[in-house]
Design a protein around this motif. Structure first.
Motif, PDB file in Angstrom:
ATOM      1  N   LEU A 141      39.239  28.547  50.552  1.00 47.65           N
ATOM      2  CA  LEU A 141      38.926  27.887  49.272  1.00 47.65           C
ATOM      3  C   LEU A 141      37.424  27.705  49.081  1.00 47.65           C
ATOM      4  CD1 LEU A 141      41.660  25.065  49.178  1.00 47.65           C
ATOM      5  CD2 LEU A 141      41.826  27.406  48.361  1.00 47.65           C
ATOM      6  N   ALA A 142      36.710  28.826  49.062  1.00 46.88           N
ATOM      7  CA  ALA A 142      35.259  28.766  48.940  1.00 46.88           C
ATOM      8  C   ALA A 142      34.813  28.080  47.650  1.00 46.88           C
ATOM      9  CB  ALA A 142      34.685  30.183  49.008  1.00 46.88           C
ATOM     10  N   LEU A 143      35.623  28.210  46.583  1.00 44.56           N
ATOM     11  CA  LEU A 143      35.254  27.622  45.304  1.00 44.56           C
ATOM     12  C   LEU A 143      35.682  26.152  45.180  1.00 44.56           C
ATOM     13  CD1 LEU A 143      36.123  30.584  42.894  1.00 44.56           C
ATOM     14  CD2 LEU A 143      33.889  29.941  43.814  1.00 44.56           C
ATOM     15  N   ALA A 144      36.521  25.710  46.085  1.00 42.49           N
ATOM     16  CA  ALA A 144      36.994  24.312  46.034  1.00 42.49           C
ATOM     17  C   ALA A 144      36.965  23.713  47.430  1.00 42.49           C
ATOM     18  CB  ALA A 144      38.399  24.253  45.432  1.00 42.49           C
ATOM     19  N   PRO A 145      35.776  23.572  48.027  1.00 37.58           N
ATOM     20  CA  PRO A 145      35.688  23.099  49.416  1.00 37.58           C
ATOM     21  C   PRO A 145      36.177  21.666  49.607  1.00 37.58           C
ATOM     22  CG  PRO A 145      33.505  23.174  48.395  1.00 37.58           C
ATOM     23  CD  PRO A 145      34.441  23.844  47.442  1.00 37.58           C
ATOM     24  N   LYS A 146      36.023  20.809  48.573  1.00 33.01           N
ATOM     25  CA  LYS A 146      36.454  19.428  48.731  1.00 33.01           C
ATOM     26  C   LYS A 146      37.976  19.308  48.797  1.00 33.01           C
ATOM     27  CE  LYS A 146      33.670  17.907  45.450  1.00 33.01           C
ATOM     28  NZ  LYS A 146      32.997  16.999  44.498  1.00 33.01           N
ATOM     29  N   VAL A 147      38.675  20.176  48.063  1.00 31.07           N
ATOM     30  CA  VAL A 147      40.133  20.195  48.148  1.00 31.07           C
ATOM     31  C   VAL A 147      40.561  20.581  49.554  1.00 31.07           C
ATOM     32  CG1 VAL A 147      42.227  21.357  47.328  1.00 31.07           C
ATOM     33  CG2 VAL A 147      40.466  20.682  45.695  1.00 31.07           C
ATOM     34  N   ARG A 148      39.904  21.594  50.107  1.00 27.34           N
ATOM     35  CA  ARG A 148      40.230  22.014  51.472  1.00 27.34           C
ATOM     36  C   ARG A 148      39.960  20.894  52.472  1.00 27.34           C
ATOM     37  NH1 ARG A 148      37.962  24.563  56.045  1.00 27.34           N
ATOM     38  NH2 ARG A 148      39.411  26.075  56.982  1.00 27.34           N
ATOM     39  N   GLN A 149      38.808  20.220  52.318  1.00 25.04           N
ATOM     40  CA  GLN A 149      38.447  19.165  53.256  1.00 25.04           C
ATOM     41  C   GLN A 149      39.451  18.019  53.203  1.00 25.04           C
ATOM     42  OE1 GLN A 149      36.031  19.121  55.626  1.00 25.04           O
ATOM     43  NE2 GLN A 149      37.029  17.208  56.250  1.00 25.04           N
ATOM     44  N   GLN A 156      42.987   9.034  48.789  1.00 27.84           N
ATOM     45  CA  GLN A 156      41.685   9.682  48.571  1.00 27.84           C
ATOM     46  C   GLN A 156      41.865  11.041  47.880  1.00 27.84           C
ATOM     47  OE1 GLN A 156      39.042   8.026  49.226  1.00 27.84           O
ATOM     48  NE2 GLN A 156      39.167   6.865  51.107  1.00 27.84           N
ATOM     49  N   PHE A 157      42.882  11.790  48.315  1.00 26.14           N
ATOM     50  CA  PHE A 157      43.112  13.105  47.719  1.00 26.14           C
ATOM     51  C   PHE A 157      43.548  12.961  46.255  1.00 26.14           C
ATOM     52  CE2 PHE A 157      45.736  17.158  47.502  1.00 26.14           C
ATOM     53  CZ  PHE A 157      44.619  17.962  47.321  1.00 26.14           C
ATOM     54  N   GLY A 158      44.358  11.939  45.969  1.00 32.24           N
ATOM     55  CA  GLY A 158      44.775  11.703  44.593  1.00 32.24           C
ATOM     56  C   GLY A 158      43.588  11.417  43.689  1.00 32.24           C
ATOM     57  N   TYR A 159      42.625  10.676  44.204  1.00 31.56           N
ATOM     58  CA  TYR A 159      41.471  10.382  43.371  1.00 31.56           C
ATOM     59  C   TYR A 159      40.596  11.613  43.172  1.00 31.56           C
ATOM     60  CZ  TYR A 159      38.261   7.495  40.871  1.00 31.56           C
ATOM     61  OH  TYR A 159      37.513   6.974  39.855  1.00 31.56           O
ATOM     62  N   LEU A 160      40.526  12.480  44.159  1.00 35.70           N
ATOM     63  CA  LEU A 160      39.783  13.727  43.993  1.00 35.70           C
ATOM     64  C   LEU A 160      40.397  14.569  42.872  1.00 35.70           C
ATOM     65  CD1 LEU A 160      37.688  15.863  44.902  1.00 35.70           C
ATOM     66  CD2 LEU A 160      39.407  16.699  46.526  1.00 35.70           C
ATOM     67  N   LEU A 161      41.733  14.646  42.842  1.00 31.04           N
ATOM     68  CA  LEU A 161      42.400  15.414  41.797  1.00 31.04           C
ATOM     69  C   LEU A 161      42.172  14.791  40.428  1.00 31.04           C
ATOM     70  CD1 LEU A 161      45.783  16.308  43.552  1.00 31.04           C
ATOM     71  CD2 LEU A 161      43.740  17.728  43.299  1.00 31.04           C
ATOM     72  N   ASP A 162      42.154  13.465  40.362  1.00 31.70           N
ATOM     73  CA  ASP A 162      41.838  12.794  39.101  1.00 31.70           C
ATOM     74  C   ASP A 162      40.437  13.159  38.627  1.00 31.70           C
ATOM     75  OD1 ASP A 162      44.130  11.508  38.409  1.00 31.70           O
ATOM     76  OD2 ASP A 162      43.641   9.624  39.396  1.00 31.70           O
ATOM     77  N   SER A 163      39.504  13.228  39.560  1.00 32.86           N
ATOM     78  CA  SER A 163      38.136  13.589  39.204  1.00 32.86           C
ATOM     79  C   SER A 163      38.062  15.031  38.705  1.00 32.86           C
ATOM     80  CB  SER A 163      37.211  13.405  40.415  1.00 32.86           C
ATOM     81  OG  SER A 163      37.159  12.055  40.804  1.00 32.86           O
ATOM     82  N   TYR A 164      38.798  15.931  39.357  1.00 32.94           N
ATOM     83  CA  TYR A 164      38.851  17.322  38.891  1.00 32.94           C
ATOM     84  C   TYR A 164      39.425  17.410  37.478  1.00 32.94           C
ATOM     85  CZ  TYR A 164      37.452  20.157  42.914  1.00 32.94           C
ATOM     86  OH  TYR A 164      36.727  20.784  43.888  1.00 32.94           O
ATOM     87  N   ALA A 165      40.444  16.563  37.189  1.00 30.51           N
ATOM     88  CA  ALA A 165      41.064  16.594  35.867  1.00 30.51           C
ATOM     89  C   ALA A 165      40.074  16.204  34.779  1.00 30.51           C
ATOM     90  CB  ALA A 165      42.275  15.662  35.840  1.00 30.51           C
TER      91      ALA A 165
END
Length: 646
Positions: A621-629, A571-580
């Motif tokens: 990580l106020a600017l990147a809450p999904k990364v923190r979660q 799930q985290f890998g896909y979040l990073l792909d979406s950020y990219a």
């Protein structure tokens, strides 16, 4: 009555599973096309007075069996190289037929190489099987070296026919595979929107991610197209828009935990349907939702933009030229798979060694037409796990015995050429039609088909001896393949999971640092080295875990406790792909980044060493809450897995 209901089954679960009938749609078009590809060359040869040449050209028809639902641009390249590979296999088998020991070594190399290529590129299909079959059949033919070149040319002609048939759909629907991929994505997105704020959200999220990964493979490197570039640009925009909708839906679910208005799901579903019907939906019913809170407006915006994306035509070409989904170069894929910890490399090595041993054993025991032994061995080893190999061995043995009896009865009647051609067509048709339901049933048709193609030109006087010999060959090859898999690969996968977890977390750390810092080249993160490395490690991890589930023996408890960690990394890998794929990404301060990298490294050490340790708290990580979660979810899953009793 109660006793009867709870009476244990007399059939072992592994055997019972081998004969389960899957409830899958039957591939009628594929089965008909496959029958034509394998049977038509022999009919042409019969009309030209060289039936033996037609049978040989039919070997090239195996090329069609490697065609699936990939985009036509990819299919064209894949089938072209497959056709060449089968031709080279026939050439090599003919050339080396007088040298059985060298032939066995080369057969193992062909099996290992084909398995490695198909495994690294994650291509569907029978992998090395038909390369091995082509080489083995050619090695058993008389006058091998003298006939090597004309045989390979005939096979290439049959392969060219199969290529044309497989590519025929491009003429009427050139972007059919990509359109189907986008329709699946949006159908799953609609289900995700409907499941937001409910217990079914996790499952819907998983299905959506799977469809997005499949769609990404369909669009990789696709910035231009042979026909209708405007359609490609529209599909690309919808693919990227799907990521925005997914991100905003995930944010809503994390913060609000409330169901979304049903109109959102209906609108996204209508967008998927429009790709089939051509009727562009209107989003008028969504404008009344604008008065809701701010979070809903953030989700509403990308959904409303779907209407304009579907209506755009020529003016979209310039804006989207060169902005296809970046693909990982083949060189990087192969280098990532060519590693001592790569399961693809190890499985390829194992496949080649066992196949070589099977061919040498058949020669050492001087078996008649000894190539049927390595063929059966290769077929059994196509199972991706030890359990699957057991299934293949059982299915192959029982299905082949019945299939040999069918082929023997046909050959005993000494049929004419046209009867053999029609039989090849029918057997291929039923094999491809039923293989999606059960392999054992398909083998009932695969075996007589292969025997007819190989033995139709032979004069078999003792049918009983022929049938008995083939049965011995098949059982011998199946046993060698099964024993080899048990000796060389029982626990190779499960022992690598902790190491690959650590490697995956560290590669995600590098990509996160690139994405969330302001530096030269950060805008080129999509398709860059860090993203490719993360995808390679994540792919290796998920492949190894899936393989470990089929090992014998295996620790069910240990694998179950590690599953949430694998899921969290995925799930985290896909979040990073979406950020990219997002142009305006948040930028972290040096303090936040330093704390984040420390969290990653400590988490990686804990996963790799499989021991509990004090993990630092994830920065705000106020600017990147999904990364923190996602990081907190990963830490919780890891801590829980390490504290669970074995």
């Amino acid at each position: 009555m109660s006793t009867r209901q709870h009476r244990p089954s007399l059939i072992h679960p592994v055997i019972r599973q081998a004969f389960e009938i899957k409830q899958t749609a039957l591939p009628w078009n594929r089965a008909i096309s496959a029958g034509i590809c394998l049977g038509l060359p022999s009919l042409i040869g019969l009309m030209l007075g060289r039936f033996d040449y037609g049978l040989l050209a039919g070997t090239g028809g195996f090329t069609y069996l490697y065609a699936f639902t990939e985009p036509y641009t990819l299919r064209a390249r894949k089938l072209f190289y497959t056709m060449l590979g089968i031709g080279v296999s026939v050439f090599g088998g003919s050339l080396l037929s007088p040298y059985p020991v060298l032939s066995a070594v080369v057969l193992g190399l062909i099996g290992a190489l084909a398995t490695f290529i198909f495994g690294a590129l994650k291509f569907k299909g029978p992998a090395a099987l038909f390369f091995v079959l082509s080489f083995a059949l050619a090695s058993g033919m008389p006058n091998g070296p003298a006939e090597a070149l004309p045989r390979s040319m005939l096979v290439l002609l049959g392969g060219a026919l199969a290529w044309l048939i497989a590519m025929a759909g491009w003429l009427t629907n050139p972007h059919g595979p990509e359109t189907m991929a986008i329709r699946r994505v949006y159908a799953n997105l609609a289900a995700l929107l409907d499941a937001a704020g409910t217990k079914g959200y996790s499952k819907a999220r998983h299905e959506t991610l799977i469809s997005m990964v499949e769609a990404e493979a369909a669009f990789a490197g696709k910035s231009r197209s042979w026909r209708d570039p405007h359609m490609v640009h529209r599909l690309l925009r919808m693919f990227r828009q799907a990521h925005l909708i997914y991100q905003e839906t995930d944010t809503w679910n994390q913060r609000s935990m409330e169901p979304l208005p049903p109109a959102l799901g209906r609108a996204v579903s209508a967008a998927a349907e429009s790709l089939r019907s051509g009727r562009i939906p209107t989003m008028d019913g969504l404008w009344q939702l604008e008065d809701r809170d701010r979070e809903l407006q953030r989700l509403l915006r990308p959904v409303l933009e779907l209407e304009s994306i579907l209506r755009e035509h020529s003016d979209s070409e310039d804006a989207w030229e060169g902005r296809g989904v970046p693909h990982t170069p083949a060189k990087s894929i192969f280098l990532g798979a060519f590693d001592k910890n790569s399961l693809v490399f190890l499985l390829s090595l194992r496949f080649g060694i066992i196949l070589m041993i099977a061919a040498l054993a058949a020669h050492a025991f001087n078996l008649n037409r000894s190539y049927w032994v390595p063929l059966s061995c290769a077929s059994v080893m196509l199972g991706s796990t030890v359990v699957a190999t057991y299934h293949r061995a059982i299915q192959r043995s029982i299905g082949t015995i019945i299939g040999i009896l069918i082929a023997s009865a046909i050959l005993w009647a000494r049929p004419e050429g046209i009867v053999i051609s029609l039989a090849i067509m029918l057997f291929t048709f039923f094999a491809e039609l039923l293989i999606v339901r059960n392999y054992a049933i398909a083998i009932l048709f695969v075996t007589p088909n292969a025997l007819l193609m190989a033995e139709a030109s032979s004069h078999i006087h003792n049918v009983a001896y022929f049938a008995g010999t083939r049965i011995v060959d098949v059982i011998t090859g199946s046993v060698i393949g099964l024993i080899g898999v048990l000796l060389l690969g029982r626990t190779s996968a499960s022992s690598r999971i902790p190491y690959l977890m650590g490697q995956t977390i560290r590669s995600q750390s590098e990509l996160t640092a690139l994405l969330l810092t302001e530096q030269p080249g950060a805008d080129l993160a999509e398709g860059g080295h860090q993203q490719r490395a993360m995808k390679t490690n994540l792919s290796n991890l998920t492949t190894v875990y899936a393989t470990a589930l089929g090992e014998i023996p295996r620790s069910e408890e240990e694998l179950q406790r590690l599953l949430p960690v694998v899921w969290a990394l995925d799930q985290f890998g896909y979040l990073l792909d979406s950020y990219a794929k997002t142009p305006n990404r948040p930028v972290l301060s040096d303090t936040e980044l330093a704390g984040l990298l420390l969290v990653f490294e400590k988490t990686a050490q804990s996963a790799e060493q499989q021991r509990s340790m004090a993990l630092p708290e994830v920065p705000a990580l106020a600017l990147a809450p999904k990364v923190r979660q996602e990081l907190i979810t990963l830490q919780n899953a890891l801590v829980k897995s390490l504290s669970a009793p074995l």
